[in-house]
Write a protein that holds these residues in place. Structure first.
Motif, PDB file in Angstrom:
ATOM      1  N   THR A   1       1.031   8.799  -4.065  1.00 12.46           N
ATOM      2  CA  THR A   1       0.626   7.584  -4.779  1.00 12.46           C
ATOM      3  C   THR A   1       1.594   6.438  -4.490  1.00 12.46           C
ATOM      4  O   THR A   1       1.166   5.300  -4.257  1.00 12.46           O
ATOM      5  N   ILE A   2       2.880   6.729  -4.493  1.00  6.92           N
ATOM      6  CA  ILE A   2       3.871   5.687  -4.213  1.00  6.92           C
ATOM      7  C   ILE A   2       3.704   5.144  -2.797  1.00  6.92           C
ATOM      8  O   ILE A   2       3.718   3.924  -2.565  1.00  6.92           O
ATOM      9  N   VAL A   3       3.542   6.036  -1.831  1.00  7.00           N
ATOM     10  CA  VAL A   3       3.369   5.612  -0.430  1.00  7.00           C
ATOM     11  C   VAL A   3       2.143   4.721  -0.293  1.00  7.00           C
ATOM     12  O   VAL A   3       2.184   3.649   0.322  1.00  7.00           O
ATOM     13  N   ALA A   4       1.016   5.158  -0.879  1.00  5.81           N
ATOM     14  CA  ALA A   4      -0.229   4.411  -0.717  1.00  5.81           C
ATOM     15  C   ALA A   4      -0.165   3.031  -1.355  1.00  5.81           C
ATOM     16  O   ALA A   4      -0.652   2.047  -0.787  1.00  5.81           O
ATOM     17  N   HIS A   5       0.458   2.933  -2.515  1.00  9.20           N
ATOM     18  CA  HIS A   5       0.432   1.659  -3.234  1.00  9.20           C
ATOM     19  C   HIS A   5       1.598   0.738  -2.863  1.00  9.20           C
ATOM     20  O   HIS A   5       1.428  -0.480  -2.843  1.00  9.20           O
ATOM     21  N   ALA A   6       2.755   1.312  -2.562  1.00  9.05           N
ATOM     22  CA  ALA A   6       3.900   0.469  -2.195  1.00  9.05           C
ATOM     23  C   ALA A   6       3.875   0.078  -0.721  1.00  9.05           C
ATOM     24  O   ALA A   6       4.242  -1.042  -0.362  1.00  9.05           O
ATOM     25  N   LEU A   7       3.446   0.996   0.140  1.00 12.93           N
ATOM     26  CA  LEU A   7       3.511   0.748   1.579  1.00 12.93           C
ATOM     27  C   LEU A   7       2.182   0.351   2.196  1.00 12.93           C
ATOM     28  O   LEU A   7       2.136  -0.047   3.367  1.00 12.93           O
ATOM     29  N   VAL A   8       1.089   0.452   1.446  1.00 11.79           N
ATOM     30  CA  VAL A   8      -0.221   0.068   1.983  1.00 11.79           C
ATOM     31  C   VAL A   8      -0.820  -1.073   1.169  1.00 11.79           C
ATOM     32  O   VAL A   8      -1.055  -2.158   1.702  1.00 11.79           O
ATOM     33  N   PHE A   9      -1.048  -0.847  -0.125  1.00  6.20           N
ATOM     34  CA  PHE A   9      -1.678  -1.895  -0.921  1.00  6.20           C
ATOM     35  C   PHE A   9      -0.832  -3.163  -0.969  1.00  6.20           C
ATOM     36  O   PHE A   9      -1.345  -4.267  -0.742  1.00  6.20           O
TER      37      PHE A   9
END
Length: 435
Positions: free
Chosen positions: A380-388
């Motif tokens: 979740t952290i990767v997807a939202h911090a590094l993508v979104f």
């Protein structure tokens, strides 16, 4: 005695539908409360909005008492250790009472500065917000008791009673609200009192069920450490999700009020549809945890695949509904032409995200059921911090409008699905243990 093995669509739906009723009760209650208080005028409604923001964080940030407990209790239940599953519930209940007491003390002490941060120091709604908050927060332990109770009872697949308890609480509140607010003339304070009574009645029913099952309100240090470890990861995951929603709202607000208005419509609808899809995730938690407790890896994998298919079907169904109502549904929320134009752009993203979310939420439930929450947190952290975050900021700077912001939200979901799907296709998620 071990529970019977085997999973089919009827069993998944049989667990998901009661969970859906429980999940839907809270937003429905908020709508009723808002409607009752709204007739008192704009100022009381604004006061409740400020105070309600604080109360919402109690269930939002501490939902590990439900989700974490479900996974742990289901694992014990699957291993034939029903007493151990109930012990998980007892420890979660002790935590709920302890954390609830701390929250009550903190909010009573800090009500004014907290309300000022949310509503602004010059807001005329502050006095009412503080009054409402100081009364309503007394129901926090009841909210947490309900979360813990839902957790262990889902874990042992007793889903009918939680549904009944929540419906009783909702019905009581629906009756008390007009009586206290208008009949007795208590106004805004009547809303807060109704909250407290309903939350404690519901929480008390869960507490009674625990005691009747043989649970003892005595903390087990080792079990609590495991529950708090699970809770830490789930709280961090929730913060990552909320951070994305805050950033999205901040960027939309800078694109103009019409963009922010359309975004708010889309966000509330997405939260509503997420409730339906999250019911499948809860079924996945319970069934996967049970299968792993039986040490039946094949059944756990079959359950994961089945829940993903059910989630896909539910998401696709919601997407079709949203597309079917697209020509007229936005007008239920606004008549402003500029907002409607922005909502039309957003709507396509909202509908498409349902299909991804249906499978994603099911797989999230699978990983929670396996107690693989540390990996779920990291995904979740990767997807939202590094993508979104990068996509949304680029979209804002490049002038892509609301479509660019929602592109970022959709991309984060796709990345979470890809990473979660890769995890579930392997075997390591099944080796997670209940501490």
């Amino acid at each position: 005695m071990r529970p019977a093995g085997g999973t089919d669509v009827r069993r998944v739906v049989g667990l998901a539908l009661p969970a859906l009723v429980v999940l839907a009760a809270e937003p429905l209650y908020v709508l009723v409360d808002t409607a009752v208080v709204g007739h008192l005028g704009a100022l009381p409604l604004a006061s409740m909005a400020i105070g309600g923001t604080v109360l919402a964080q109690v269930s939002g940030q501490l939902n590990f008492l439900a989700y974490g407990t479900t996974a742990r209790a289901a694992r014990r239940y699957g291993a034939g250790d029903r007493a151990g599953a109930v012990r998980e519930g007892a420890n979660a209940t002790v935590l709920a009472l302890a954390i609830g007491a701390v929250i009550v003390a903190l909010v009573e002490l800090l009500a004014w500065p907290v309300a000022a941060v949310i509503g602004g120091t010059g807001s005329p709604a502050l006095a009412g917000a503080v009054e409402w908050m100081r009364i309503a927060i007394l129901g926090a332990p009841g909210i947490l008791l309900s979360l813990a109770g839902n957790g262990w009872m889902r874990g042992i697949q007793r889903t009918r009673e939680p549904t009944a308890y929540v419906v009783i609480g909702f019905g009581l509140c629906a009756v008390l609200l007009p009586v206290l607010v208008y009949g007795l003339g208590w106004g805004l304070a009547g809303s807060a009192v109704a909250n407290v009574i309903a939350q404690w009645v519901t929480g008390g029913l869960f507490l009674r069920a625990l005691l009747r099952e043989g649970g003892r309100l005595r903390g087990d240090r080792a079990v609590m450490r495991g529950q708090l470890s699970t809770g830490r990861d789930l709280v961090i995951r929730t913060l990552a999700l909320q951070g994305s929603f805050i950033l999205a709202a901040a960027l939309c607000s800078r694109l103009g009020p019409e963009v922010l208005g359309a975004h708010q419509i889309g966000l509330q609808l997405y939260m509503l549809t997420a409730l339906a899809l999250d019911a499948v995730a809860i079924a996945a938690q319970s069934l996967v945890g049970e299968a792993l407790g039986r040490e039946d890896a094949a059944a756990a994998r079959r359950t994961a695949a089945l829940c993903a298919r059910v989630g896909f079907a539910a998401g696709a169904g919601l997407a079709l509904v949203l597309l079917a109502v697209r020509p007229w549904a936005p007008r239920l929320f606004t008549s402003d032409a500029a907002v409607l134009a922005q909502a039309e752009v957003m709507w396509w993203w909202l509908a498409g995200m349902q299909v991804v979310s249906g499978v994603l939420f099911a797989l999230d439930g699978v990983l929670m059921g396996a107690n693989d929450v540390a990996v779920l947190r990291t995904i979740t952290i990767v997807a939202h911090a590094l993508v979104f975050a990068p996509i949304s900021v680029v979209a804002y700077l490049a002038g892509w409008g609301i479509g660019g912001i929602w592109l970022g939200l959709a991309a984060a979901l796709v990345v979470r699905l890809a990473l979660g799907g890769r995890r579930v296709r392997g075997d390591r998620w099944m080796s997670a243990r209940v501490a």
